[in-house]
Design an enzyme around this catalytic site. Structure first.
Site, PDB file in Angstrom:
ATOM      1  N   HIS A   1      33.002 -16.579 -57.163  1.00 17.48           N
ATOM      2  CA  HIS A   1      33.317 -16.391 -58.574  1.00 17.48           C
ATOM      3  C   HIS A   1      34.754 -16.799 -58.884  1.00 17.48           C
ATOM      4  CE1 HIS A   1      29.556 -14.258 -58.817  1.00 17.48           C
ATOM      5  NE2 HIS A   1      29.952 -13.330 -57.948  1.00 17.48           N
TER       6      HIS A   1
ATOM      7  N   PHE B   1      25.722 -19.858 -67.403  1.00 23.20           N
ATOM      8  CA  PHE B   1      24.910 -18.706 -66.980  1.00 23.20           C
ATOM      9  C   PHE B   1      24.769 -17.759 -68.176  1.00 23.20           C
ATOM     10  CE2 PHE B   1      24.080 -14.641 -64.745  1.00 23.20           C
ATOM     11  CZ  PHE B   1      22.920 -15.026 -64.097  1.00 23.20           C
TER      12      PHE B   1
ATOM     13  N   ASN C   1      28.113 -17.136 -54.200  1.00 21.72           N
ATOM     14  CA  ASN C   1      28.633 -17.582 -55.492  1.00 21.72           C
ATOM     15  C   ASN C   1      30.104 -17.183 -55.547  1.00 21.72           C
ATOM     16  OD1 ASN C   1      28.973 -18.364 -58.106  1.00 21.72           O
ATOM     17  ND2 ASN C   1      27.403 -17.037 -58.995  1.00 21.72           N
TER      18      ASN C   1
ATOM     19  N   GLN D   1      20.800 -20.450 -58.629  1.00 18.72           N
ATOM     20  CA  GLN D   1      19.426 -20.499 -58.120  1.00 18.72           C
ATOM     21  C   GLN D   1      18.779 -21.855 -58.423  1.00 18.72           C
ATOM     22  OE1 GLN D   1      20.877 -17.846 -59.550  1.00 18.72           O
ATOM     23  NE2 GLN D   1      19.874 -15.913 -59.018  1.00 18.72           N
TER      24      GLN D   1
ATOM     25  N   THR E   1      22.814 -17.430 -16.038  1.00 20.69           N
ATOM     26  CA  THR E   1      23.427 -18.009 -17.236  1.00 20.69           C
ATOM     27  C   THR E   1      24.570 -18.928 -16.829  1.00 20.69           C
ATOM     28  OG1 THR E   1      25.022 -16.217 -17.638  1.00 20.69           O
ATOM     29  CG2 THR E   1      22.813 -15.949 -18.569  1.00 20.69           C
ATOM     30  N   ASP E   2      25.195 -18.654 -15.678  1.00 21.79           N
ATOM     31  CA  ASP E   2      26.255 -19.555 -15.226  1.00 21.79           C
ATOM     32  C   ASP E   2      25.687 -20.944 -14.937  1.00 21.79           C
ATOM     33  OD1 ASP E   2      29.142 -19.864 -14.328  1.00 21.79           O
ATOM     34  OD2 ASP E   2      28.022 -20.633 -12.603  1.00 21.79           O
TER      35      ASP E   2
ATOM     36  N   ARG F   1      31.482 -22.797 -67.002  1.00 22.40           N
ATOM     37  CA  ARG F   1      32.185 -22.029 -65.973  1.00 22.40           C
ATOM     38  C   ARG F   1      32.425 -22.902 -64.746  1.00 22.40           C
ATOM     39  NH1 ARG F   1      27.605 -18.167 -62.902  1.00 22.40           N
ATOM     40  NH2 ARG F   1      26.243 -19.903 -62.379  1.00 22.40           N
TER      41      ARG F   1
ATOM     42  N   LYS G   1      23.283 -18.609 -21.920  1.00 22.26           N
ATOM     43  CA  LYS G   1      24.746 -18.615 -22.034  1.00 22.26           C
ATOM     44  C   LYS G   1      25.101 -19.010 -23.465  1.00 22.26           C
ATOM     45  CE  LYS G   1      27.646 -18.318 -18.782  1.00 22.26           C
ATOM     46  NZ  LYS G   1      27.848 -17.019 -18.101  1.00 22.26           N
TER      47      LYS G   1
HETATM   48  O1  LIG Z   1      24.239 -18.481 -60.919  1.00 21.98           O
HETATM   49  C1  LIG Z   1      24.244 -17.235 -61.006  1.00 21.98           C
HETATM   50  N1  LIG Z   1      23.156 -16.533 -60.604  1.00 21.98           N
HETATM   51  C2  LIG Z   1      23.094 -15.169 -60.702  1.00 21.98           C
HETATM   52  O2  LIG Z   1      22.051 -14.540 -60.345  1.00 21.98           O
HETATM   53  C3  LIG Z   1      24.226 -14.506 -61.197  1.00 21.98           C
HETATM   54  N2  LIG Z   1      24.519 -13.200 -61.409  1.00 21.98           N
HETATM   55  C4  LIG Z   1      25.791 -13.139 -61.896  1.00 21.98           C
HETATM   56  O3  LIG Z   1      26.402 -12.085 -62.206  1.00 21.98           O
HETATM   57  N3  LIG Z   1      26.307 -14.406 -62.029  1.00 21.98           N
HETATM   58  C5  LIG Z   1      25.350 -15.271 -61.600  1.00 21.98           C
HETATM   59  N4  LIG Z   1      25.342 -16.610 -61.484  1.00 21.98           N
END
Ligand SMILES: O=c1[nH]c(=O)c2[nH]c(=O)[nH]c2[nH]1
Length: 305
Positions: free
Chosen positions: A254, A166, A252, A226, A59-60, A183, A14
């Site tokens: 943006h 970055f 991410n 990453q 499942t009940d 950023r 369930k």
């Molecule tokens: O931290 C980031 N990793 C990426 O792999 C990536 N690729 C991207 O366009 N911006 C970012 N920023």
């Protein structure tokens, strides 16, 4: 030529029992608001091959049990509740060889009705932060018992307004991205972690893991999401001995500096367009080199946890 077709993997249960448990032993109540899914694995071949339901616990019934355990075991920690429920299905329901219980927990915060910060005894507002998750998989009879517990959190929205760069990335004929040395970095973090053993203070450990994740995001100067994710996973493993593996998934989110120059206004990294899609989706895990085998710890049922 004849073709043989055989029954493949199967599991059933369930999904998404929405259970709210209030503890009202004193005037100061507590609330636990959860979404519980139960799943049974075993020899349920006949149900599929011939329609024989003799081995099938409905499942009940699984749903009723989940509600009953919310009272008898309680929901002080979702991991302890899921352990009791999964163990019950394996121990007490003969055809069940393995049971998995998945839980999401939604947070509530006491209303500060009198302005003292103590919080009201029996009124809450739903907290908008992360959803806490857990899964328990119990396999085998008591003499050959194996148990796997994972915890997690979903949708922890976190943002830092500087301390993120970055640049230096690979470029080809389609690259238009400008390198940046300052950023906004933001994500809605999804994290899962695997415990070794069950002798764990679940709630204190959850708080410690969340602290390791968020404080690392804050303090680690980031050259890429990453790098930040791996550092967050490592921080959990270094600070919480009971955890042997951490899996992280992070969109991410943006934030693009808005072009105010068209109006003769200087921006200087203060006004952004928060884009919702597309988003980079970065996933990484960190694992101890001596971690025990994951077994079915990550084998999903609902996909919610
Ligand atoms: O931290 C980031 N990793 C990426 O792999 C990536 N690729 C991207 O366009 N911006 C970012 N920023």
């Amino acid at each position: 030529m004849t073709m043989a077709i055989i029954l493949g993997d199967h599991q059933y249960g369930k999904a998404e029992n929405r259970i709210v448990r209030i503890v009202r032993d004193t005037a100061r109540h507590t609330i636990a608001d959860v979404n519980v899914s139960t799943c049974l694995r075993g020899d349920f071949d006949a149900a599929h091959l011939t329609g024989d339901q003799g081995a099938v616990l409905p499942t009940d019934t699984q749903k009723q049990t989940a509600y009953a355990y919310a009272k008898t075991i309680g929901l002080e920690s979702i991991e302890a509740y899921a352990l009791a429920l999964a163990t019950h299905f394996v121990d007490d329901v003969e055809p069940v060889r393995e049971a998995r219980v998945e839980v999401e927990r939604y947070d509530w915060t006491r209303v500060d009705a009198d302005g003292t910060g103590a919080g009201h005894d029996h009124t809450w507002v739903r907290s908008g932060q992360e959803v806490r998750t857990a899964s328990v998989t119990v396999s085998g009879t008591a003499d050959a018992r194996r148990t796997w517990v994972t915890g997690g959190l979903k949708d922890l929205v976190i943002l830092k307004s500087t301390g993120s760069e970055f640049h230096g990335f690979l470029e080809d004929e389609f690259t238009v991205l400008e390198p940046t040395h300052d950023r906004v970095m933001a994500t809605a973090l999804n994290a899962k972690w695997r415990f070794d053993g069950t002798e764990v203070d679940w709630n204190a450990t959850y708080a410690a893991i969340k602290h390791a994740l968020t404080s690392t995001f804050a303090t680690q100067h980031s050259l890429a999401l990453q790098q930040t994710l791996y550092a967050m996973g490592t921080a959990v493993l270094e600070s919480v001995p009971a955890v042997v593996e951490v899996r992280l998934s992070a969109p991410n989110k943006h934030h693009f500096e808005y072009d105010l120059g068209r109006f003769g206004i200087e921006n200087h990294g203060e006004v952004f367009h928060a884009d919702d899609r597309p988003y980079g989706l970065i996933q990484a895990s960190a694992i101890r080199d001596d971690a025990p085998d994951a077994g079915p710890a990550w084998t999903p049922y609902t996909g919610l946890v």
